[in-house]
Design an enzyme around this catalytic site. Structure first.
Site, PDB file in Angstrom:
ATOM      1  N   HIS A  68       0.801  -1.216   0.000  1.00 44.33           N
ATOM      2  CA  HIS A  68       0.000   0.000   0.000  1.00 44.33           C
ATOM      3  C   HIS A  68       0.836   1.268   0.000  1.00 44.33           C
ATOM      4  O   HIS A  68       0.349   2.329  -0.388  1.00 44.33           O
ATOM      5  CB  HIS A  68      -0.949   0.006   1.199  1.00 44.33           C
ATOM      6  N   GLY A  69       2.068   1.178   0.463  1.00 40.46           N
ATOM      7  CA  GLY A  69       2.882   2.395   0.439  1.00 40.46           C
ATOM      8  C   GLY A  69       4.199   2.200   1.141  1.00 40.46           C
ATOM      9  O   GLY A  69       4.349   1.321   1.991  1.00 40.46           O
TER      10      GLY A  69
END
Lengths: 398, 472
Positions: free
Chosen positions: B319-320
């Site tokens: 996700h990041g």
């Protein structure tokens, strides 16, 4: 079992809408300006390698499509209606009360912003004093401050207090005052409401007249150049007009969705039409004008606005009243809150020059004040106007 | 470009539909490919080169892998392709994070690269990897046509925010798919539902979440903090599931049938159940391409838990590039492990509403880590949630948000449950003649068109239109 679709109930209207609105938006002539928003709308952007590479072209194109969308104003009006119906606290940053008061969202200018304004004012005031003119600052109460009791209890009213946050920093002035405490202590809530337009962002002439009286009294105490500070009611005409439609500025920003029929009090010197008037289109050179060209220039119109009833914010106005009790030349640097007051000051002073720093383009405010024969320079801004272009005195506006 | 945008809805989509249905069968894929490239290039044209590079690279890897004369050669090209894909992802997504942490750990001053993240890189890289792995596993046949492979990877409905479409699920549809009114109609319906979720619920609720999560500790009361986390929970669900609905709907309009990506996750009764319902295409990707190759459940118990931690930490990291995402993923790994170990059995004995409350509580705490920029803010926020922050229990801001957003939050909570389809089924069961009548169809159309008008009204007015999952 596979469902049998007899008719594409959703597909057909969906296709009609996306093709129809798309085609209509493309073929309809572009609109240049939004009257409601008072801004220029995006026109079709011309692509260049650079703007495509940076992606700027695509963003501008999206703005263009949104700005030129078919029946854009209708959609925006619908949105405003929806927000009002769903009882949002702020609609386009305005609070609308049940009895149709429109109030802007309270905002704060940062400490740094206030310091910047104070520095600009002090620099200018120092120069003005060096040009042998007296200089004063008067903070005028804004509508939202006078009727802040109308906000819902849960809205934090965090507007700056000019008296405590700005005035103590103005060290190069001969005098500084904020009129808000006087209004709040002298009048009750109902009287304060009476002094302001419900759907506009301005006060009424009644409030302006009260402020004018107070300032005259204050000046007569502080300045040797003001020998007569007494304002006599019988020197003025008090009238009230009921136009077919009063268009308040904040109502216009809400797509005129707040139905409120307002009357307009007028207070003008009885002999105002005997004064001589000049106006400058961009500042600097002045052209001779007339009373009704400057004051109440739209009074006969069916739809009336604050500016049309009192005075437009012109870059530069000069009024001469040879019979004024004070043979003094004053110059007021101001915002639109002063518009109903400018002719009132002409009743008291022989020469009144009024400069709206936001609109002069040919000269700077500093050049204009330096060249003026004014003895007294007054800064008058409403208390929410304490930063921005009004306080740029040494650069020309666009 | 995003779907909930006037340019997409009233220029791009009509133009593509017109050209697509006007063109002969042989030209349809080319129309879609060109449209997809334009869709991707819109806004950030340079990045289309990265996607094209990824397509060519994976096309070649799969070919070389397929031509491998023995298992070693096939495995070699598989490993090379995985490394190459992860390298590309690493450069654009994780290089800055990696260098920052190297500098912190070793007190070095290596320059931290500031590389902008190409939109949807995580999605198209995972799709490309799934293609090569499927070919390796012989779950899919090699795609010899570069343009068809390019279409699979770049297909605009699912390109930038999923669902992550696995090659084997659409391989046949790329070359041969059916177009009919029934599918088109269901596509329009699904697309509109997604559009409503995104524009009428996620965007306005997102404003609340953004404002509240921007407050500093002293300005945040307990009541406001709960409104903020509820708003964010609803925003992210309606934003992402709305996007997936639109992607699935658009796919159907062009004859594709994508798998579902959400199944009312907030009605789950355990974390395990939640992840079977949330971003299904991502969790199944990690299950099939990471968890199972690591041994899955068929290894010793300690290895199973180890695998769970690895997979969920990676899910978070996907996700990041930040420690908060890593910890968010690990948090779910621990919870799923605990549920597997004993918590699941305990939960099963609990009163059902309590199981729902447990899940919602866990998920909302998780969202705080997911939404906050750093741990310090997350912990402060969580303290405030439980009344231990610097702020009061509630304040003017709480009342303001309740006045303005109570009904929207309530609407979001209702629509996040399957109550609307349930009502539809009840109507079909008990009022079949009305349900299948023209009157009902007309009413349904009217409701959809009124909501569509609401969407247009919001889009014309609003400039606030971010898609959360774009940054992944």
């Amino acid at each position: 079992m596979k469902k049998k679709v007899l008719f594409p109930w959703l597909s057909i209207p969906f296709l009609i809408i996306i093709f129809g609105l798309g085609i209509l938006s493309v073929v309809m002539e572009d609109v240049e300006k939004s009257e409601f928003e008072n801004r220029t709308l995006q026109t079709l952007p011309i692509p260049s390698l650079e703007t495509i590479k940076t992606g700027e072209y695509f963003k501008t194109f999206e703005t263009y499509v949104a700005d030129q969308f078919f029946e854009r104003n209708t959609w925006l009006t619908l949105y405003t209606k929806y927000e009002l119906k769903t009882n949002q606290t702020f609609v386009n940053d305005y609070h609308v009360t049940n009895d149709h008061w429109i109030l802007s969202k309270p905002t704060r200018v940062s400490d740094q912003g206030i310091q910047k304004t104070a520095d600009r004012l002090n620099t200018f005031a120092k120069d003005i004093q060096s040009w042998e003119k007296e200089v004063y600052y008067y903070g005028l109460p804004h509508k939202i401050q006078l009727v802040k009791h109308l906000y819902p209890s849960y809205v934090t009213f965090n507007q700056n207090d000019v008296k405590t946050e700005l005035l103590p920093k103005l060290t190069n002035f001969d005098g500084t005052e904020d009129l808000l405490p006087y209004f709040m202590e002298t009048f009750n809530k109902e009287e304060l409401e009476q002094m302001n337009f419900k759907t506009d962002h301005h006060w009424k002439a009644t409030a302006a007249y009260t402020a004018f009286q107070w300032i005259m009294n204050d000046l007569s105490e502080k300045s040797s150049l003001v020998t007569n500070g007494a304002v006599h009611d019988d020197a003025f005409i008090f009238d009230e007009i009921d136009p077919d439609y009063f268009l308040g500025s904040w109502n216009r920003n809400l797509y005129e969705q707040v139905p409120e029929d307002e009357t307009i009090p007028l207070i003008e010197p009885k002999d105002a039409d005997t004064y001589r008037y000049w106006r400058g289109k961009k500042g600097g050179d002045l052209e001779e004008s007339s009373f009704r060209d400057i004051v109440g220039s739209k009074l006969g119109d069916e739809t009336l606005e604050y500016a049309g009833a009192y005075a437009f914010s012109l870059p530069h106005v000069k009024i001469v009243n040879e019979n004024a009790p004070n043979k003094t030349h004053i110059l007021i640097i101001k915002d639109s809150y002063v518009n109903p007051m400018q002719v009132m000051f002409a009743e008291q002073f022989q020469t009144v020059e009024v400069v709206d720093n936001r609109y002069i383009t040919d000269v700077t405010a500093a050049e204009l004040v330096k060249e003026s024969n004014a003895d007294l320079v007054l800064f008058m801004f409403n208390d929410t106007n304490i930063s921005g272009s009004s306080f740029v005195f040494y650069e020309q506006s666009d | 470009m995003v779907f909930s945008n006037l340019v997409f809805l009233f220029i791009f989509l009509p133009a593509v539909l017109f050209l697509y249905y006007l063109s002969p069968k042989a030209g349809k894929n080319y129309i879609l490919l060109l449209a997809s490239l334009l869709f991707y290039a819109w806004g950030e044209p340079v990045y289309v080169l990265i996607m094209l590079g990824s397509i060519c690279m994976n096309y070649l890897f799969a070919r070389w892998l397929d031509q491998g004369k023995n298992a070693f050669q096939r495995k070699f090209w598989l490993v090379v392709s995985i490394i190459a894909n992860l390298f590309v992802l690493g450069i654009f997504k994780y290089a800055g994070f990696f260098m920052e942490n190297v500098n912190k750990l070793f007190h070095t001053v290596f320059p931290v690269p500031e590389i902008a993240l190409p939109i949807g890189i995580s999605f198209f890289t995972f799709q490309a990897m799934s293609y090569v792995i499927d070919v390796y596993r012989k779950d899919a046949v090699l795609q010899k046509n570069l343009f068809d492979l390019a279409l699979y990877i770049s297909l605009f409905p699912q390109l930038v925010a999923g669902p992550i479409v696995r090659y084997q699920t659409v391989a046949d549809q790329i070359t041969d798919r059916i177009h009919d009114w029934a599918l088109f109609e269901s596509g329009v319906k699904r697309f509109l539902i997604g559009l409503f979720k995104k524009v009428l619920i996620a965007n306005p609720i997102g404003l609340v979440a953004d404002e509240i999560f921007a407050l500093s500790g002293g300005d945040l009361s307990t009541g406001t903090a709960w409104i903020g986390v509820m708003a964010y929970a609803l925003q992210i669900y309606f934003d992402f599931s709305g996007y997936s609905d639109m992607a699935i709907g658009l796919g159907r309009m062009f004859g594709f049938k994508f798998l579902e990506n959400f199944n009312y996750p907030y009605i789950a009764q355990s974390v395990t159940d939640f992840w079977r319902r949330w971003h299904i295409s991502l969790s199944s990707w990690f299950r099939d391409y990471v968890y199972i190759p690591l041994g899955g459940n068929r290894v010793r118990p300690w290895r199973i838990y180890c695998n769970l931690f690895i997979v969920w930490t990676l899910t978070g990291f996907w996700h990041g590039a930040s420690w908060t995402f890593l910890v968010w993923g690990f948090y779910y790994g621990v919870l799923i492990a605990l549920e597997r170990l004993f918590l699941g059995k305990l939960l099963a004995k609990l009163y059902r509403p309590l199981r729902h409350l447990y899940l919602l509580f866990i998920v909302m705490i998780g969202w705080v880590f997911f939404r906050a920029d750093d741990f310090s803010y997350s912990f402060d926020y969580i303290q405030t949630l439980f009344g231990f922050g610097q702020g009061a229990l509630f304040d003017n801001r709480t009342l303001y948000y309740l006045n303005d957003y109570f009904w929207l939050i309530l609407l979001g909570m209702v629509v996040a449950t399957p109550i609307v389809p349930w009502l539809g089924k009840q109507m079909e069961k008990y009022m079949p003649s009305f349900y299948h009548s023209i009157v009902f169809q007309v009413l349904q159309t009217a409701v959809f068109m009124i909501l569509f008008a609401g969407v247009i009204m919001m889009l014309v007015n609003s400039t606030y239109n971010p898609f959360i999952y774009f940054r992944f």
